[in-house]
Design a protein around this motif. Structure first.
Motif, short mmCIF file in Angstrom:
data_model
loop_
_atom_site.label_atom_id
_atom_site.label_comp_id
_atom_site.label_asym_id
_atom_site.label_seq_id
_atom_site.Cartn_x
_atom_site.Cartn_y
_atom_site.Cartn_z
N GLU A 37 51.76 36.95 50.17
CA GLU A 37 52.86 35.99 50.22
C GLU A 37 52.49 34.71 49.42
OE1 GLU A 37 50.70 35.52 54.17
OE2 GLU A 37 51.44 37.08 52.83
N ASP A 38 51.22 34.61 48.97
CA ASP A 38 50.90 33.35 48.23
C ASP A 38 50.85 33.69 46.72
OD1 ASP A 38 50.52 31.69 50.40
OD2 ASP A 38 48.16 32.27 50.47
N LEU A 39 51.28 34.93 46.21
CA LEU A 39 50.92 35.30 44.99
C LEU A 39 52.60 34.80 44.20
CD1 LEU A 39 49.09 38.47 45.04
CD2 LEU A 39 48.44 36.36 44.47
N PRO A 40 52.68 34.62 43.08
CA PRO A 40 53.86 34.60 42.35
C PRO A 40 54.58 35.85 42.58
CG PRO A 40 52.31 33.88 40.98
CD PRO A 40 51.56 34.50 42.06
N LEU A 41 55.91 35.61 42.89
CA LEU A 41 57.08 36.82 42.79
C LEU A 41 57.11 37.21 41.53
CD1 LEU A 41 59.46 35.34 45.38
CD2 LEU A 41 57.74 36.90 45.83
N ASP A 42 57.14 36.59 40.53
CA ASP A 42 57.58 37.32 39.21
C ASP A 42 56.03 37.82 38.80
OD1 ASP A 42 57.14 36.69 36.13
OD2 ASP A 42 59.02 37.34 36.38
N ARG A 43 56.02 39.24 38.47
CA ARG A 43 55.02 39.82 37.88
C ARG A 43 54.36 39.12 36.47
NH1 ARG A 43 52.45 44.98 38.10
NH2 ARG A 43 50.40 44.83 37.61
N ASN A 44 55.10 38.85 35.57
CA ASN A 44 54.51 38.07 34.42
C ASN A 44 53.83 36.88 34.80
OD1 ASN A 44 55.51 39.90 32.43
ND2 ASN A 44 57.65 38.94 32.37
N GLN A 45 54.52 36.06 35.74
CA GLN A 45 53.80 34.99 36.14
C GLN A 45 52.37 34.94 36.96
OE1 GLN A 45 54.63 31.81 35.22
NE2 GLN A 45 52.70 31.08 35.98
N ALA A 46 52.45 36.29 37.94
CA ALA A 46 51.30 36.56 38.66
C ALA A 46 50.10 37.01 37.53
CB ALA A 46 51.40 37.85 39.27
N ILE A 47 50.39 37.74 36.17
CA ILE A 47 49.58 38.20 35.24
C ILE A 47 49.00 36.99 34.60
CG2 ILE A 47 49.29 39.27 33.12
CD1 ILE A 47 50.90 41.45 34.04
N LEU A 48 49.87 35.86 34.35
CA LEU A 48 49.32 34.74 33.73
C LEU A 48 48.49 33.85 34.55
CD1 LEU A 48 52.89 33.41 31.83
CD2 LEU A 48 50.51 34.33 30.93
N GLN A 49 48.49 33.77 35.98
CA GLN A 49 47.99 33.11 36.84
C GLN A 49 46.53 33.69 36.88
OE1 GLN A 49 49.32 30.42 37.86
NE2 GLN A 49 48.09 29.84 39.66
N ALA A 50 46.40 35.04 36.92
CA ALA A 50 45.34 35.67 36.86
C ALA A 50 44.49 35.34 35.52
CB ALA A 50 45.30 37.34 36.83
N THR A 51 45.25 35.23 34.51
CA THR A 51 44.56 35.26 33.11
C THR A 51 43.91 33.73 33.06
OG1 THR A 51 46.11 36.52 32.08
CG2 THR A 51 45.02 34.87 30.80
N LYS A 52 44.60 32.76 33.59
CA LYS A 52 44.15 31.24 33.58
C LYS A 52 42.91 31.12 34.70
CE LYS A 52 48.34 29.57 34.69
NZ LYS A 52 49.28 28.23 35.17
N GLN A 53 43.08 31.96 35.75
CA GLN A 53 41.88 31.85 36.59
C GLN A 53 40.60 32.39 36.11
OE1 GLN A 53 42.01 30.51 39.98
NE2 GLN A 53 40.02 30.30 39.43
N VAL A 54 40.76 33.56 35.51
CA VAL A 54 39.37 34.30 34.83
C VAL A 54 39.04 33.34 33.77
CG1 VAL A 54 38.51 36.30 34.01
CG2 VAL A 54 40.24 36.61 35.93
N GLY A 55 39.99 33.11 32.78
CA GLY A 55 39.67 32.34 31.45
C GLY A 55 38.58 30.97 31.97
N SER A 56 39.46 30.35 32.87
CA SER A 56 38.82 29.06 33.27
C SER A 56 37.19 29.24 33.90
CB SER A 56 39.73 28.49 34.34
OG SER A 56 40.68 28.10 33.72
N ILE A 57 37.15 30.52 34.80
CA ILE A 57 35.84 30.81 35.19
C ILE A 57 34.73 30.96 34.16
CG2 ILE A 57 34.68 32.58 36.50
CD1 ILE A 57 37.10 32.85 38.13
N LEU A 58 35.27 31.74 33.11
CA LEU A 58 34.34 32.06 31.81
C LEU A 58 34.11 30.81 31.08
CD1 LEU A 58 35.93 35.51 30.78
CD2 LEU A 58 34.13 35.22 32.38
N LYS A 59 34.91 30.03 30.78
CA LYS A 59 34.93 28.77 30.17
C LYS A 59 33.83 28.00 30.96
CE LYS A 59 38.39 26.47 28.76
NZ LYS A 59 39.83 25.78 28.79
#
Length: 229
Positions: A37-59
């Motif tokens: 229930e805490d994840l974005p309902l839109d699949r595209n936005q969920a993918i973008l959220q995961a991208t930002k999270q992993v990208g920031s961790i690696l940076k």
């Protein structure tokens, strides 16, 4: 233009603060056991959220990497019609340290049967950590050509349009030849791609050559001069 809302955007975005749990390194980001229930309902936005999270961790850990795949196309100006996962290109020699960094952040990382990538899960989305593109190892030179672009307000290295398109076309073979999936990408990025360099890199491989002919007939790219045929 001032580049803003970089790593801090993760903490400011709606709902992200609630995703940070006590396990793992709190400075790297949330683990993957996030209530649906805490994840974005839109699949595209969920993918973008995961991208930002992993990208920031690696940076934050200073890893050399670049965003690839459909999210990279989106970062270069493509439509927000993302595929089923997130792709990051990393060097083969960095795979173990990247995996350790993501595990310290609480993400699940595992080795699939394929020997050219690792897989992870972040915020309910699949993340592919690829160290071989178009049958060639990812190199420091490839990653250094990446462009620093905003991905939904978070800046990260993104494969250059030429390298991105080459990685897709060079992967064509008798067993994998989906022109329909790559055609929209070629249309979107055509003015940003060094097509001569892509042609040279693909050589005389039949499937890429057939796709170039296809692009020529559709007026996506200019025909190759007769003397070069």
């Amino acid at each position: 233009m001032t580049q803003h809302a970089d790593d801090d955007a993760l903490e400011q975005a709606a709902g992200v603060a609630e995703l940070r749990l006590a396990t793992g390194d709190p400075d790297l980001g949330p683990p993957d056991d996030v209530p649906a229930e805490d994840l974005p309902l839109d699949r595209n936005q969920a993918i973008l959220q995961a991208t930002k999270q992993v990208g920031s961790i690696l940076k934050r850990r200073g890893h050399l990497f670049a965003l690839a795949g459909s999210v990279a196309v989106y970062a270069h100006g493509g439509t927000q019609n993302l595929q089923h996962d997130v792709d990051f290109a990393i060097r083969p020699e960095d795979a173990e340290s990247v995996a350790e960094t993501l595990r310290e952040a609480g993400l699940v990382v595992y080795e699939p049967p394929e020997d050219w990538l690792l897989k992870a899960a972040c915020l309910g989305q699949q993340v592919d950590l690829i160290f071989e593109l178009a049958h060639q190892p990812v190199t420091a030179e490839l990653l250094e050509r990446a462009e620093r672009l905003s991905v939904d307000s978070v800046f990260m290295p993104v494969l250059s349009p030429t390298d991105l398109v080459h990685s897709l076309i060079a992967a064509f073979s008798e067993h994998h030849c989906d022109f329909g999936a790559v055609l929209p990408i070629a249309r979107t990025l055509r003015e940003k791609v060094d097509w001569d360099r892509v042609r040279r890199a693909c050589g005389d491989e039949p499937m890429p050559d057939a796709f170039f002919y296809f692009l020529e007939r559709l007026d996506v790219i200019a025909p190759r001069p007769k003397e070069d045929r």
